[in-house]
Design a protein around this motif. Structure first.
Motif, short mmCIF file in Angstrom:
data_model
loop_
_atom_site.label_atom_id
_atom_site.label_comp_id
_atom_site.label_asym_id
_atom_site.label_seq_id
_atom_site.Cartn_x
_atom_site.Cartn_y
_atom_site.Cartn_z
N THR A 24 0.82 -1.21 0.00
CA THR A 24 0.00 0.00 0.00
C THR A 24 0.86 1.27 0.00
N ILE A 25 1.98 1.28 0.69
CA ILE A 25 2.84 2.46 0.74
C ILE A 25 3.42 2.79 -0.64
N TYR A 26 3.56 1.79 -1.49
CA TYR A 26 4.05 2.03 -2.85
C TYR A 26 3.17 3.05 -3.56
N TYR A 27 1.85 2.88 -3.43
CA TYR A 27 0.93 3.75 -4.15
C TYR A 27 0.95 5.18 -3.62
N ALA A 28 1.08 5.34 -2.32
CA ALA A 28 1.20 6.69 -1.76
C ALA A 28 2.46 7.36 -2.29
N PHE A 29 3.57 6.66 -2.27
CA PHE A 29 4.84 7.19 -2.77
C PHE A 29 4.73 7.52 -4.25
N GLN A 30 4.10 6.64 -5.02
CA GLN A 30 3.93 6.85 -6.46
C GLN A 30 3.12 8.12 -6.75
N GLU A 31 2.01 8.30 -6.06
CA GLU A 31 1.15 9.45 -6.33
C GLU A 31 1.81 10.77 -5.92
N ILE A 32 2.48 10.76 -4.79
CA ILE A 32 3.17 11.98 -4.34
C ILE A 32 4.31 12.31 -5.30
N ALA A 33 5.10 11.33 -5.69
CA ALA A 33 6.21 11.57 -6.61
C ALA A 33 5.70 12.07 -7.97
N ARG A 34 4.60 11.52 -8.45
CA ARG A 34 4.05 11.90 -9.74
C ARG A 34 3.61 13.36 -9.76
N ALA A 35 3.01 13.82 -8.67
CA ALA A 35 2.36 15.13 -8.69
C ALA A 35 3.17 16.27 -8.07
N THR A 36 4.23 15.96 -7.32
CA THR A 36 5.00 17.01 -6.67
C THR A 36 5.65 17.92 -7.71
N ARG A 37 5.62 19.21 -7.39
CA ARG A 37 6.13 20.23 -8.33
C ARG A 37 7.49 20.74 -7.89
N GLU A 38 8.01 21.74 -8.59
CA GLU A 38 9.39 22.20 -8.43
C GLU A 38 9.74 22.81 -7.08
N THR A 39 8.84 23.62 -6.52
CA THR A 39 9.17 24.42 -5.34
C THR A 39 8.24 24.06 -4.18
N THR A 40 8.84 23.85 -3.02
CA THR A 40 8.06 23.52 -1.83
C THR A 40 7.41 24.76 -1.25
N LEU A 41 6.19 24.61 -0.81
CA LEU A 41 5.47 25.68 -0.11
C LEU A 41 5.35 25.34 1.36
N GLU A 42 5.30 26.37 2.19
CA GLU A 42 4.98 26.15 3.60
C GLU A 42 3.46 26.28 3.74
N ALA A 43 2.81 25.22 4.14
CA ALA A 43 1.35 25.20 4.24
C ALA A 43 0.91 25.75 5.60
N LEU A 44 -0.02 26.67 5.59
CA LEU A 44 -0.62 27.18 6.81
C LEU A 44 -1.84 26.31 7.10
N VAL A 45 -1.78 25.54 8.18
CA VAL A 45 -2.80 24.53 8.45
C VAL A 45 -3.44 24.78 9.81
N HIS A 46 -4.76 24.81 9.81
CA HIS A 46 -5.54 24.83 11.05
C HIS A 46 -6.28 23.52 11.10
N SER A 47 -6.04 22.73 12.14
CA SER A 47 -6.59 21.38 12.19
C SER A 47 -6.90 21.00 13.63
N PRO A 48 -7.89 20.13 13.81
CA PRO A 48 -8.05 19.53 15.14
C PRO A 48 -6.76 18.75 15.47
N THR A 49 -6.59 18.43 16.73
CA THR A 49 -5.41 17.67 17.15
C THR A 49 -5.85 16.41 17.88
N TYR A 50 -4.88 15.53 18.10
CA TYR A 50 -5.11 14.34 18.91
C TYR A 50 -3.87 14.08 19.76
#
Length: 142
Positions: A24-50
């Motif tokens: 299963t981890i193969y597919y996650a790695f495949q999809e992220i590698a396929r779609a990742t673009r040139e420059t990393t962004l810092e994401a501003l995230v508001h989320s519940p926590t655990y």
């Protein structure tokens, strides 16, 4: 991206003389590698926590993002065991989204059932994140 061990032992691919199994981890790695673009962004995230033991409170939503002249890719991981999340990326619309999701956190691909967990098209509801899911969303300005 980098994998220390890509095949067998703890890798995303298992092989025998008769074939290859994509974990299963193969597919996650495949999809992220396929779609990742040139420059990393810092994401501003508001989320519940655990509560995550010695790590304290951890966001339920994990996000990475990258961009280039053609748009933005956002990878969204909903760590919740039970709750869906609604993500927002103001000013952008999804052009493509791929998701890996199952409510059983222990479900895995096996030699007997090699296609139990596979990525699927989630473009129609790209930013509605079911529990225990990873979604790779490609965005363009609205």
């Amino acid at each position: 991206a980098c994998l220390a061990q890509a095949v067998n032992i703890i890798g995303p691919l298992l092989t025998t003389t008769d074939g290859m199994l994509k974990q299963t981890i193969y597919y996650a790695f495949q999809e992220i590698a396929r779609a990742t673009r040139e420059t990393t962004l810092e994401a501003l995230v508001h989320s519940p926590t655990y509560a995550a033991g010695r790590h304290g409170e951890v966001p339920v939503l994990d996000v990475s993002a990258s961009y280039d002249a053609n748009g933005i890719t956002v990878t969204l991981v909903n760590r919740s065991l039970t709750e869906a999340l609604q993500a927002q990326v103001p000013g952008y619309v999804a052009t493509k989204a791929t998701r890996i999701h199952n409510l059983d956190p222990k479900l895995e691909n096996s030699w007997e059932s090699p296609h139990r967990v596979l990525p699927f098209d989630a473009t129609e509801e790209a930013l509605v994140l079911p529990p225990l899911s990873i979604t790779v969303v490609e965005l363009v300005p609205a």
